[in-house]
Design a protein around this motif. Structure first.
Motif, PDB file in Angstrom:
ATOM      1  N   LYS A 100       0.828  -1.210   0.000  1.00 30.62           N
ATOM      2  CA  LYS A 100       0.000   0.000   0.000  1.00 30.62           C
ATOM      3  C   LYS A 100       0.865   1.264   0.000  1.00 30.62           C
ATOM      4  O   LYS A 100       0.532   2.252  -0.656  1.00 30.62           O
ATOM      5  N   GLU A 101       1.984   1.243   0.731  1.00 27.42           N
ATOM      6  CA  GLU A 101       2.861   2.413   0.774  1.00 27.42           C
ATOM      7  C   GLU A 101       3.532   2.638  -0.580  1.00 27.42           C
ATOM      8  O   GLU A 101       3.723   3.782  -1.010  1.00 27.42           O
ATOM      9  N   ALA A 104       0.892   4.233  -2.653  1.00 26.28           N
ATOM     10  CA  ALA A 104       0.600   5.604  -2.213  1.00 26.28           C
ATOM     11  C   ALA A 104       1.724   6.553  -2.606  1.00 26.28           C
ATOM     12  O   ALA A 104       1.479   7.667  -3.090  1.00 26.28           O
ATOM     13  N   ARG A 108       1.669   9.787  -5.111  1.00 26.94           N
ATOM     14  CA  ARG A 108       2.070  11.122  -4.661  1.00 26.94           C
ATOM     15  C   ARG A 108       2.958  11.822  -5.677  1.00 26.94           C
ATOM     16  O   ARG A 108       2.903  13.042  -5.836  1.00 26.94           O
TER      17      ARG A 108
END
Length: 839
Positions: A100-101, A104, A108
């Motif tokens: 998930k990071e 994300a 970004r």
């Protein structure tokens, strides 16, 4: 899982080096040894990487999922967790959160429109199930843009991949599926472009379990078909069904091992197949590469460290808030300014000397001895105008009477006019020297840029002083000119007098060139008015003597192109073209005769204004003088009347007596003006040196500091600029990062063993891959041996596996009985297919 003992310890050096630079926020162009994973979409790259880690952590989905490079550092550690560099200190034990990071952080930077970015994501995975490896996962090539993807998405991805794999310090892990045409593999094509010799490319074949029944990739894995220099390693990844069903990776690796042991085409090479073996191969190759790279890496760091030593020295003990340090810094900078100004004017042999152009004292010297004499000569030698003025002066002095003797009043009138014209070049010389002095002061104060107010105030004080001295210099030079006008010293020892004036009339025109045929100057110039096809665009080697100008093909002076005699020639400036970078002047004949072949003038081009001034001064020594553009017009007008009569009256009179008087006055003027110009050429530089240059030097050494103290608050003057503070911090960080990196490299023992580079293979199939066969299909024989038949036709070579868990037939030692064919490029230095110890 054990790695290569001793060799693995080199690989953490790369991770420490990366941390030494990245944690300090230092951007340094060091091509650190890494492995880049390259492959098309759905080639199995993500599965290979996840098998290394032993956990599911990479994003999944349709279309282009990997949109930023992922720098994956695998580190052997008793505990298992992940850590992002942009979230230092946060440990991720749940690998779903790592996925998930990654998603994300990608969004970004790149947004949600499927764009890509070169900015990498740094992820470190600690695990007891990995070897020490550093890998870069790159986006897979996509052919057709989908949804919001840009039209040039394929080219964008290709460019990004090439920026990583084009570096000589990057090993390429080319992942290709076994159920597609290997010759058209995106990974192998990109690898071939970046690594034509195959020194850095390792092939990985995935999806071996999905091949058509009756086919296999044995010849490819043995590096016989479509060979690579480092060969191939086969792996079997989890299927999408296994991934969706959350099949454990450990179970998948066990199933992979069972597949290779059970498959009749791969069982004899089972120990050299699979994810664990691929890990060891990559670790060995990466370690070899790091071993080769470390010496050059150390040299590069040492060069950067030495380059920063001088700048860092002044920052080491710097404390901005200490007033004593500020006072000391101010005194040191003024002293440095004094030394720099002294060296700039007087010259020095220091390492900081300018090697690109003349500056400081050297440029002022050129102004004194080349530019200033040329400006004087250009105004002095105006022959037609001078004779015309003499003729009118003589006739106007005689008035209505017939003159029998040459009047000395005409001599006084003409000489005074000539002396007055010397003011302009003398004052122009002052302006040029002031400009150069100002440039020297500006260059010397650049070292004060750390303190902008001190730099600004210092430059203002010195420049103001120079302007004051400029006015005094000009007044002195004008006074000197007025002294020359006040009294004509006809008793000067160098003056020829009236008695000798008539006798020298015939030889005066030749007095300008009595040097013999000696060489005056050599150098490169171009002939600007020749066409491109006639050699006008190239430089020739010119040799100027006192009698001729010759040019050659080069400085060896063997192939002479032409020799031009200088008699009767003049020199003039040519206006520089809008797009021209060269400075051009021309040689021409005032009588409009051809100078060179069919050309009325010879236009010569040089690179800089300094070169042009120097060449002009050299032509003056050879007797080639400038002539004003308006001379021809003055000669034709002659006087206030137009026509031939006015012309004859102004320049060449039919009256023999007037001609003799003009010639006599002309010789007297020429003799006296030589005395005056000689004095002017001598005294103007001396006046400038005494009244301006030396005075400015004394002012800087003796009075500058007092003016600075009187100008305002010293503490505010010594305030450091924010830019300089940032520069100091950045420089210190870079310095310490380099020292730390050198310390890390210095701890490495180089007494290690490396594997030799495999010999080259014939890999021209990559350029003509359209005709190459698919894996397992029949095709032309490879250089290493005949193309083997499908596995169904080779059952007799090895017994089939026993179904139902029974032990396999013990046929490994007997296949095949003849020795394997001798060939190059066997799988990157790996053992041959037959291992003698297994017989």
């Amino acid at each position: 899982m054990a790695g290569n003992t001793g060799m693995e310890q080199l690989i953490p050096i790369v991770n420490k080096l990366q941390d030494a630079f990245t944690q300090l926020g230092v951007h340094m162009q060091l091509d650190l040894p890494q492995i880049a994973v390259v492959g098309g979409q759905s080639a199995g790259k993500s599965s290979v990487l996840e098998n290394f880690v032993g956990r599911d952590f990479l994003p999944r989905g349709s279309g282009i999922v990997t949109r930023r490079p992922l720098i994956l550092q695998l580190i052997y550690h008793p505990h298992e967790y992940g850590e992002f560099l942009h979230k230092k200190g946060d440990r991720y034990t749940n690998f779903d959160e790592i996925r998930k990071e990654i998603e994300a952080d990608t969004d970004r930077i790149t947004g949600n429109n499927k764009g890509i970015s070169n900015l990498p994501i740094n992820l470190r995975v600690y695990s007891p199930n990995v070897l020490n490896l550093t890998l870069i996962d790159l986006p897979g090539l996509t052919k057709v843009p989908v949804g919001d993807q840009p039209q040039d998405i394929e080219q964008q991805i290709r460019n990004m991949i090439m920026t990583y794999i084009s570096k000589d310090s990057c090993l390429i892990l080319a992942v290709s599926p076994a159920n597609s045409d290997l010759a058209n593999s995106d990974a192998l094509k990109l690898s071939k472009d970046a690594d034509p010799d195959g020194l850095r490319t390792i092939g990985v074949i995935t999806k071996l379990d999905l091949m058509d029944e009756g086919t296999d990739a044995r010849d490819v894995l043995e590096n016989k078909l479509l060979p690579l220099r480092r060969g191939y390693v086969g792996v079997v990844n989890r299927s999408q069904k296994d991934i969706d069903g959350k099949k454990d990776i450990k179970a998948a690796m066990a199933a992979e091992r069972k597949f290779f042991l059970a498959h009749p085409a791969y069982r004899h090479v089972a120990d050299r197949m699979g994810t664990p073996y691929l890990q060891r191969v990559l670790n060995q190759q990466l370690t070899n590469h790091i071993r080769e790279t470390l010496p050059s890496l150390r040299d590069k760091l040492q060069k950067q460290l030495l380059a920063m030593e001088k700048e860092v020295e002044q920052y080491k003990h710097f404390r901005p808030d200490d007033p004593s340090i500020k006072t000391k810094a101010m005194l040191q900078m003024i002293q440095q300014l004094q030394n720099d100004f002294e060296r700039a004017i007087e010259g020095s042999g220091s390492a900081a000397i300018n090697t690109n152009e003349l500056s400081g004292g050297a440029k002022i010297n050129r102004l004194f001895h080349e530019r200033f004499p040329y400006e004087i000569v250009r105004m002095e030698f105006d022959e037609k105008e001078l004779r015309r003025e003499i003729a009118f002066a003589i006739r106007n002095i005689h008035g209505i009477r017939v003159g029998l003797f040459t009047p000395d009043m005409a001599f006084d009138a003409i000489v005074k006019g000539q002396i007055a014209r010397l003011k302009e070049p003398s004052l122009k010389c002052v302006d040029l020297v002031v400009q150069e002095l100002t440039n020297v002061v500006r260059a010397c104060t650049l070292k004060m840029s750390r303190y902008p107010r001190l730099q600004e105030e210092t430059e203002r004080i010195i420049t103001t002083h120079i302007r004051e001295r400029e006015q005094i210099c000009k007044e002195s030079i004008l006074l000197m000119n007025e002294c020359e006008l006040a009294y004509m010293n006809t008793n000067h020892e160098d003056f020829i007098g009236f008695a000798n004036a008539q006798q020298t009339s015939e030889t005066s025109s030749k007095s300008g060139r009595k040097l013999g045929n000696q060489v005056i100057r050599k150098g490169y110039m171009s002939i600007s008015n020749l066409g491109f096809m006639k050699g006008g665009s190239r430089d020739y080697w010119f040799v100027l003597t006192s009698e001729s100008l010759s040019w050659f093909k080069d400085e060896e002076e063997r192939d002479k192109k032409y020799m031009l005699m200088l008699d009767g020639l003049k020199i003039k400036d040519i206006e520089q073209g809008f797009m021209s970078r060269r400075h051009v002047f021309a040689l021409y004949n005032p009588d409009q005769r051809n100078v060179y072949k069919d050309y009325k003038e010879l236009q010569l081009g040089v690179e800089t204004q300094d070169d042009m001034d120097s060449w002009k001064a050299s032509f003056l020594r050879a007797g080639v003088y400038p002539e004003k553009v308006s001379d021809s017009a003055n000669g034709e007008e002659g006087g206030p009347h137009n026509g031939r009569k006015g012309s004859s009256e102004g320049s060449t009179s039919m009256d023999p007596q007037l001609e003799r008087q003009v010639e006599t006055i002309r010789n007297l003027v020429d003799s006296y003006m030589k005395i005056v110009t000689k004095t002017t050429r001598d005294l103007v530089p001396k006046s400038l040196m005494h009244l301006m240059i030396n005075n400015t030097k004394e002012f800087i050494n003796g009075e500058l500091l007092a003016h600075l103290y009187a100008s305002g608050d010293q503490s505010s003057m010594m305030e450091e600029s924010p830019e300089e503070a940032r520069k100091r911090e950045e420089m210190l960080r870079m310095y310490h990062a380099c020292k730390e990196a050198l310390k890390i490299i210095g701890d490495v023992s180089m007494a290690t063993v490396t594997t030799p580079m495999p010999p080259p293979v014939k890999d021209d199939w990559l350029s003509t891959g359209q005709d190459s066969p698919k894996i397992g299909q029949s095709g032309p024989p490879s250089p290493g041996g005949s193309m083997r038949k499908p596995i169904s036709a080779n059952v007799s070579r090895a017994p089939p596996p026993v179904p139902g868990g029974g032990r396999p037939a013990p046929a490994i030692p007997t296949r095949p009985t003849p020795a394997p064919p001798t060939r190059q490029g066997n799988a990157g230095g790996l053992p041959p297919p037959l291992i003698p110890s297994r017989r």
